[in-house]
Design a protein around this motif. Structure first.
Motif, PDB file in Angstrom:
ATOM      1  N   ASP A  20       0.846  -1.188   0.000  1.00 55.96           N
ATOM      2  CA  ASP A  20       0.000   0.000   0.000  1.00 55.96           C
ATOM      3  C   ASP A  20       0.886   1.244   0.000  1.00 55.96           C
ATOM      4  OD1 ASP A  20      -1.697   2.124   0.588  1.00 55.96           O
ATOM      5  OD2 ASP A  20      -2.657   1.135   2.289  1.00 55.96           O
ATOM      6  N   THR A  22       0.186   4.218   0.524  1.00 60.86           N
ATOM      7  CA  THR A  22      -0.172   5.195   1.555  1.00 60.86           C
ATOM      8  C   THR A  22       0.230   4.720   2.951  1.00 60.86           C
ATOM      9  OG1 THR A  22      -2.415   4.333   1.843  1.00 60.86           O
ATOM     10  CG2 THR A  22      -2.106   6.072   0.191  1.00 60.86           C
ATOM     11  N   ASN A  23       0.714   3.479   3.054  1.00 57.86           N
ATOM     12  CA  ASN A  23       1.150   2.915   4.336  1.00 57.86           C
ATOM     13  C   ASN A  23       2.176   1.826   4.034  1.00 57.86           C
ATOM     14  OD1 ASN A  23       1.466   2.107   6.950  1.00 57.86           O
ATOM     15  ND2 ASN A  23      -0.514   1.087   7.096  1.00 57.86           N
ATOM     16  N   LEU A  43      -3.890   6.267  -8.326  1.00 56.72           N
ATOM     17  CA  LEU A  43      -4.151   6.378  -6.895  1.00 56.72           C
ATOM     18  C   LEU A  43      -5.435   7.138  -6.597  1.00 56.72           C
ATOM     19  CD1 LEU A  43      -0.526   7.301  -5.783  1.00 56.72           C
ATOM     20  CD2 LEU A  43      -1.575   5.030  -5.919  1.00 56.72           C
ATOM     21  N   ASN A  45      -6.004   8.623  -3.716  1.00 56.51           N
ATOM     22  CA  ASN A  45      -5.632   9.810  -2.958  1.00 56.51           C
ATOM     23  C   ASN A  45      -4.131  10.069  -3.145  1.00 56.51           C
ATOM     24  OD1 ASN A  45      -5.079  11.804  -1.091  1.00 56.51           O
ATOM     25  ND2 ASN A  45      -6.328  10.895   0.521  1.00 56.51           N
ATOM     26  N   ALA A  48      -2.051  11.595  -0.203  1.00 55.35           N
ATOM     27  CA  ALA A  48      -1.762  10.678   0.912  1.00 55.35           C
ATOM     28  C   ALA A  48      -0.534   9.821   0.597  1.00 55.35           C
ATOM     29  CB  ALA A  48      -2.972   9.797   1.208  1.00 55.35           C
ATOM     30  N   ALA A  49      -0.426   9.327  -0.627  1.00 52.17           N
ATOM     31  CA  ALA A  49       0.745   8.541  -1.020  1.00 52.17           C
ATOM     32  C   ALA A  49       1.996   9.415  -0.993  1.00 52.17           C
ATOM     33  CB  ALA A  49       0.536   7.944  -2.407  1.00 52.17           C
ATOM     34  N   GLU A  52       3.224   9.842   2.480  1.00 51.24           N
ATOM     35  CA  GLU A  52       3.929   8.646   2.944  1.00 51.24           C
ATOM     36  C   GLU A  52       5.327   8.597   2.345  1.00 51.24           C
ATOM     37  OE1 GLU A  52       4.634   4.741   4.672  1.00 51.24           O
ATOM     38  OE2 GLU A  52       3.686   6.619   5.223  1.00 51.24           O
ATOM     39  N   ALA A 102       1.225  17.484   0.469  1.00 49.24           N
ATOM     40  CA  ALA A 102       1.906  16.386   1.162  1.00 49.24           C
ATOM     41  C   ALA A 102       3.115  16.874   1.956  1.00 49.24           C
ATOM     42  CB  ALA A 102       2.339  15.321   0.159  1.00 49.24           C
TER      43      ALA A 102
END
Length: 154
Positions: A20, A22-23, A43, A45, A48-49, A52, A102
Motif C-alpha cells: 500500500d 499510503t502505508n 491512486l 488519494n 496521501a501517497a 507517505e 503532502a
C-alpha cells in the motif's frame, strides 16, 4: 509486473514489494529518494501517497517521477479504459498541489523529453527524431507524453 521485474533484475540490493503506497511500513527517513513512473494517476488519494513517500525519505532526499500528461492529445486513447481514467487529472496544477499538500519542497512539474508512445524497437530512431524536433517547439513541449515531477524533503 513484479514477476516480470524480478525476471529482469537480479541484484541483492534490489527487492520487490507489493504493498500500500499510503502505508508502506518502512521506517521514517529510511530512503535517499523515491521514484516511479505512471503510478500517481492510479491512486485514489495521490496526496496521501506523496505524504507517505515524504515520511520515508531522508531530509534532503528527492522525489522524481514521470507521470502521464493530461494535456497530451494521445491521452484521449484512454477514454473508456477503466484503470486509466484518473490520468485526466494529471495537470500541472493538480500534481503541484498534491505534492505541496503532502509537504514536499522545491516542487517542480515540467514536461519530460518524451512525446511519442513507446513502440517497436525498430521504430525508435524515427520516434527519437520526432521527439527531438517537437522538444524545440514550446507548445509541443507543453503537451509532451509525460510530466517530470521533482521535489525535495526539507
Amino acid at each position: 509486473m513484479l514477476e516480470t521485474a524480478k525476471s529482469r533484475i537480479s541484484n541483492k540490493h534490489v527487492s520487490f514489494v507489493c504493498g500500500d503506497v499510503t502505508n508502506t511500513n518502512y521506517k521514517a527517513n529510511e530512503f535517499d529518494a523515491v521514484t516511479g513512473t505512471d503510478i500517481i494517476h492510479h491512486l485514489e488519494n495521490p496526496a496521501a501517497a506523496m505524504a507517505e513517500w515524504l515520511r520515508i525519505t531522508k531530509v534532503g532526499g528527492k522525489l522524481v517521477f514521470l507521470e502521464t500528461n493530461a494535456l497530451n492529445p494521445l491521452i484521449f486513447l484512454n477514454i473508456g479504459v477503466e484503470h486509466e481514467v484518473r490520468c485526466f487529472l494529471n495537470t500541472p496544477g493538480n500534481l503541484e498541489k498534491w505534492l505541496n499538500d503532502a509537504g514536499w519542497g522545491n516542487v517542480k512539474v515540467s514536461p519530460s523529453k518524451s512525446f511519442t508512445p513507446s513502440g517497436p524497437k525498430w521504430l525508435s530512431p524515427v520516434l527519437n527524431v520526432i521527439d527531438s524536433i517537437a522538444w524545440k517547439i514550446p507548445y509541443l513541449r507543453s503537451i509532451s507524453a509525460q510530466w517530470l515531477l521533482t521535489a525535495e524533503k526539507k
